[in-house]
Design a protein around this motif. Structure first.
Motif, PDB file in Angstrom:
ATOM      1  N   GLY A  80       0.785  -1.225   0.000  1.00 35.53           N
ATOM      2  CA  GLY A  80       0.000   0.000   0.000  1.00 35.53           C
ATOM      3  C   GLY A  80       0.817   1.275   0.000  1.00 35.53           C
ATOM      4  O   GLY A  80       1.985   1.311   0.374  1.00 35.53           O
ATOM      5  N   ILE A  81       0.147   2.346  -0.390  1.00 35.72           N
ATOM      6  CA  ILE A  81       0.780   3.653  -0.530  1.00 35.72           C
ATOM      7  C   ILE A  81       1.213   4.214   0.817  1.00 35.72           C
ATOM      8  O   ILE A  81       2.200   4.937   0.913  1.00 35.72           O
ATOM      9  CB  ILE A  81      -0.193   4.639  -1.244  1.00 35.72           C
ATOM     10  N   GLY A  82       0.503   3.866   1.902  1.00 33.79           N
ATOM     11  CA  GLY A  82       0.855   4.388   3.220  1.00 33.79           C
ATOM     12  C   GLY A  82       2.244   3.968   3.655  1.00 33.79           C
ATOM     13  O   GLY A  82       3.034   4.781   4.144  1.00 33.79           O
ATOM     14  N   VAL A  83       2.566   2.685   3.466  1.00 31.71           N
ATOM     15  CA  VAL A  83       3.885   2.186   3.838  1.00 31.71           C
ATOM     16  C   VAL A  83       4.958   2.814   2.960  1.00 31.71           C
ATOM     17  O   VAL A  83       6.045   3.168   3.432  1.00 31.71           O
ATOM     18  CB  VAL A  83       3.934   0.647   3.735  1.00 31.71           C
ATOM     19  N   ALA A  84       4.655   2.988   1.666  1.00 28.03           N
ATOM     20  CA  ALA A  84       5.615   3.624   0.760  1.00 28.03           C
ATOM     21  C   ALA A  84       5.901   5.061   1.186  1.00 28.03           C
ATOM     22  O   ALA A  84       7.051   5.517   1.169  1.00 28.03           O
ATOM     23  CB  ALA A  84       5.083   3.585  -0.669  1.00 28.03           C
ATOM     24  N   LEU A  85       4.862   5.790   1.594  1.00 27.89           N
ATOM     25  CA  LEU A  85       5.057   7.182   2.032  1.00 27.89           C
ATOM     26  C   LEU A  85       5.848   7.237   3.332  1.00 27.89           C
ATOM     27  O   LEU A  85       6.704   8.111   3.507  1.00 27.89           O
ATOM     28  CB  LEU A  85       3.693   7.857   2.213  1.00 27.89           C
ATOM     29  N   ASN A  97       5.419  -2.007  -4.538  1.00 33.20           N
ATOM     30  CA  ASN A  97       4.298  -2.266  -3.644  1.00 33.20           C
ATOM     31  C   ASN A  97       3.920  -3.734  -3.822  1.00 33.20           C
ATOM     32  O   ASN A  97       3.376  -4.125  -4.857  1.00 33.20           O
ATOM     33  CB  ASN A  97       3.125  -1.345  -4.005  1.00 33.20           C
ATOM     34  N   LEU A  98       4.215  -4.558  -2.839  1.00 33.31           N
ATOM     35  CA  LEU A  98       3.997  -6.005  -2.955  1.00 33.31           C
ATOM     36  C   LEU A  98       2.638  -6.395  -2.380  1.00 33.31           C
ATOM     37  O   LEU A  98       2.536  -7.268  -1.519  1.00 33.31           O
ATOM     38  CB  LEU A  98       5.131  -6.759  -2.251  1.00 33.31           C
ATOM     39  N   ASN A  99       1.577  -5.735  -2.837  1.00 36.40           N
ATOM     40  CA  ASN A  99       0.249  -6.048  -2.306  1.00 36.40           C
ATOM     41  C   ASN A  99      -0.177  -7.450  -2.719  1.00 36.40           C
ATOM     42  O   ASN A  99       0.137  -7.933  -3.808  1.00 36.40           O
ATOM     43  CB  ASN A  99      -0.773  -5.000  -2.780  1.00 36.40           C
ATOM     44  N   ASN A 210     -15.646 -12.022  -5.066  1.00 44.22           N
ATOM     45  CA  ASN A 210     -16.554 -11.427  -4.083  1.00 44.22           C
ATOM     46  C   ASN A 210     -16.366  -9.922  -3.986  1.00 44.22           C
ATOM     47  O   ASN A 210     -17.297  -9.197  -3.631  1.00 44.22           O
ATOM     48  CB  ASN A 210     -16.314 -12.040  -2.700  1.00 44.22           C
ATOM     49  N   VAL A 211     -15.153  -9.460  -4.241  1.00 47.87           N
ATOM     50  CA  VAL A 211     -14.826  -8.036  -4.195  1.00 47.87           C
ATOM     51  C   VAL A 211     -14.294  -7.622  -5.557  1.00 47.87           C
ATOM     52  O   VAL A 211     -13.430  -8.303  -6.131  1.00 47.87           O
ATOM     53  CB  VAL A 211     -13.758  -7.744  -3.111  1.00 47.87           C
ATOM     54  N   VAL A 212     -14.802  -6.511  -6.079  1.00 48.78           N
ATOM     55  CA  VAL A 212     -14.388  -6.031  -7.402  1.00 48.78           C
ATOM     56  C   VAL A 212     -13.110  -5.220  -7.284  1.00 48.78           C
ATOM     57  O   VAL A 212     -13.029  -4.295  -6.464  1.00 48.78           O
ATOM     58  CB  VAL A 212     -15.498  -5.170  -8.050  1.00 48.78           C
ATOM     59  N   ARG A 213     -12.133  -5.560  -8.071  1.00 44.14           N
ATOM     60  CA  ARG A 213     -10.840  -4.862  -8.064  1.00 44.14           C
ATOM     61  C   ARG A 213     -10.977  -3.509  -8.752  1.00 44.14           C
ATOM     62  O   ARG A 213     -11.744  -3.331  -9.698  1.00 44.14           O
ATOM     63  CB  ARG A 213      -9.796  -5.716  -8.794  1.00 44.14           C
ATOM     64  N   ALA A 214     -10.213  -2.534  -8.298  1.00 46.31           N
ATOM     65  CA  ALA A 214     -10.200  -1.214  -8.916  1.00 46.31           C
ATOM     66  C   ALA A 214      -9.683  -1.312 -10.342  1.00 46.31           C
ATOM     67  O   ALA A 214      -8.856  -2.178 -10.655  1.00 46.31           O
ATOM     68  CB  ALA A 214      -9.328  -0.260  -8.103  1.00 46.31           C
ATOM     69  N   LYS A 222      -2.009   4.726  -7.858  1.00 47.65           N
ATOM     70  CA  LYS A 222      -1.801   4.406  -6.443  1.00 47.65           C
ATOM     71  C   LYS A 222      -2.967   4.882  -5.582  1.00 47.65           C
ATOM     72  O   LYS A 222      -2.789   5.371  -4.471  1.00 47.65           O
ATOM     73  CB  LYS A 222      -0.484   5.018  -5.946  1.00 47.65           C
ATOM     74  N   SER A 223      -4.160   4.727  -6.119  1.00 48.18           N
ATOM     75  CA  SER A 223      -5.366   5.206  -5.425  1.00 48.18           C
ATOM     76  C   SER A 223      -6.383   4.100  -5.234  1.00 48.18           C
ATOM     77  O   SER A 223      -7.593   4.361  -5.139  1.00 48.18           O
ATOM     78  CB  SER A 223      -5.995   6.370  -6.212  1.00 48.18           C
ATOM     79  N   GLU A 224      -5.907   2.853  -5.159  1.00 48.85           N
ATOM     80  CA  GLU A 224      -6.852   1.745  -4.997  1.00 48.85           C
ATOM     81  C   GLU A 224      -7.612   1.842  -3.686  1.00 48.85           C
ATOM     82  O   GLU A 224      -8.761   1.417  -3.591  1.00 48.85           O
ATOM     83  CB  GLU A 224      -6.113   0.408  -5.083  1.00 48.85           C
TER      84      GLU A 224
END
Length: 459
Positions: A80-85, A97-99, A210-214, A222-224
């Motif tokens: 995620g972008i938070g860890v990168a920032l 970003n290894l999500n 079950n969940v739709v990807r951005a 980087k706004s997922e």
């Protein structure tokens, strides 16, 4: 592969110690590409892996059991972008970003090629089965050893362990959500026969549909997290809005705690000089770019990977002073080096263009590095930024050069540049690293003008 860590002990970097200050972290946070990380995870040995995003760090701050589980993991993957920032606040840019939603399919694709099987554990009833079917359809040769939901089928831990071991799975993906999956693995991973165990959060929901990807363009921006917030505002509002702010505030506070008056003063000097130079020298920058484009094919700017502070690679920017395929021709001219030691320099280098010889002699080719300074990758004053191939063969003493940011100018640059031997350069840089100050930087900046005018050692 480079590891970022806050605990004392050996870590792998570019032949040197590398540290970051992400809040509360004591286990290893991987800083590597997807390809390199997968190669490590699938190599021989037992490993327990967690993904870490801003929410995970927030849970760590208030849940001691979860914190202990995370700290005992073998490797942590930045998500995620938070860890990168947060990493950037310490002057470090993570390679990727290894999500889990992107990383796990890539991991399973390689696992299928290696003949390894995977067990899917978690999610609502039916989710693991649907995810398995979709993954098999998407990844040829993938072996699903077994599946189990995270509700009724997860109640008896001994039964779950027995089922996983009976399946012969090489990889176990546990999707019970944070913090349950990390706590489950902390308790039970030692009893599992699988070499690789991973907590994967909501990954099975994505794989099952079950969940739709951005959309791809949202992910690229980087706004997922914005997309997921829009999809589930009630559930995720507190996590993404309040949680992300809280995490970044703690990261900033911890990063600021490492600042010193000297480091702040040096950064202010770097920014001030770089901005002034960018404005005042803009006509020269433009004319140089036009001259390079007029003389030879190829871009006016040349980018190259160099090794920065603490052994971290970065992309250095220069004006192109050679033919466009100079890197491919480097091995053929290495024997022409005018300097003893590791660093290559040659007055008669046939790859240098006519414009290139002029901008090298006047050091105009170095000016685009102003952008590297503004990005925080370089300083105005510091050691010459080294090539990775040079650092790989550094003697132990030379690694001390990497204790400070590389610079556009410095002791070596004002003392003869290519006329200075490698060993002399190392001693100069070590002396600078041990006695650097703002006053010394100002003196070296002033001496740079004399060095540029004389052109000594510039080729």
């Amino acid at each position: 592969m480079t590891y970022l860590t806050t605990f004392d002990g050996p870590v792998t970097a570019v032949n040197t110690l590398n540290q970051t200050y992400l809040p509360g972290l004591r286990a290893r946070l991987v800083d590597a590409t997807t390809t390199d990380t997968i190669a490590t995870l699938l190599s021989p040995g037992r490993r327990r892996i967690n993904f870490m995003n801003a929410h995970c760090f927030n849970v760590m701050a208030r849940d001691r059991q979860y914190a202990a589980a995370v700290k005992s993991a073998n490797l942590l993957l930045p998500d995620g972008i938070g860890v990168a920032l947060a990493a950037k606040m310490t002057g470090q840019a993570l390679k990727e970003n290894l999500n889990g939603t992107d990383f796990i399919p890539a991991l399973l694709e390689q696992a299928a090629k290696n003949g390894k099987s995977v067990y899917l554990f978690g999610g609502t009833p039916g989710t693991a089965d649907t995810a398995a079917q979709n993954l098999i359809h998407k990844i040829p040769g993938l072996q699903i050893a077994g599946t189990r939901d995270g509700y009724a089928e997860a109640q008896n831990e001994a039964e779950v362990i027995a089922d996983i071991n009976a399946s012969g799975a090489d990889i176990v993906l546990v999707a019970l959500g944070v913090p349950m999956q990390e706590l489950w693995l902390h308790r039970n991973a030692p009893y599992l026969d699988a070499d690789l165990t991973m907590g994967v959060g909501a990954a099975l929901d994505f794989f099952a549909g079950n969940v739709v990807r951005a959309p791809a363009w949202v992910r690229k921006a980087k706004s997922e997290w914005v997309w997921r917030l829009a999809m589930e505002p009630r559930r995720l509002a507190k996590r993404y809005l309040e949680g992300n702010f809280s995490f970044l505030a703690r990261a900033a506070k911890q990063s600021m705690a490492t600042w010193t008056p000297a480091s702040v003063a040096k950064r202010l000097l770097d920014i001030t000089v770089a901005l002034c130079a960018l404005v005042l020298l803009s006509p020269i920058l433009l004319l140089t770019a036009l001259a390079i484009k007029t003389e030879s094919k190829g871009p006016a700017l040349f980018t190259q990977t160099r090794v920065g502070k603490d052994g971290r690679p970065f992309t250095m920017i220069k004006f192109r002073s050679m033919v466009s395929d100079a890197e491919a021709l480097r091995s053929s001219v290495l024997e022409q080096s005018d300097r003893d030691g590791i660093c290559f320099k040659s007055k008669s280098d046939p790859r240098i263009t006519r414009v290139g010889r002029f901008i090298r002699r006047t050091s105009i080719d170095e000016l685009p590095q102003i952008l590297n300074v503004l990005r925080g990758q370089m300083s105005i004053v510091g050691p010459r930024p080294a090539l990775p191939c040079e650092v790989e063969v550094y003697p132990q003493r030379a690694l001390g050069r990497l204790a400070v940011k590389p610079g556009i100018t410095g002791v070596w640059q004002v003392s003869g540049r290519a006329d200075v031997s490698f060993d002399q350069m190392v001693e100069m840089d070590l002396a600078y690293a041990s006695s650097r100050s703002v006053l010394l930087d100002v003196i070296l900046i002033c001496m740079t003008f004399r060095a540029v005018i004389s052109g000594r050692g510039a080729h």
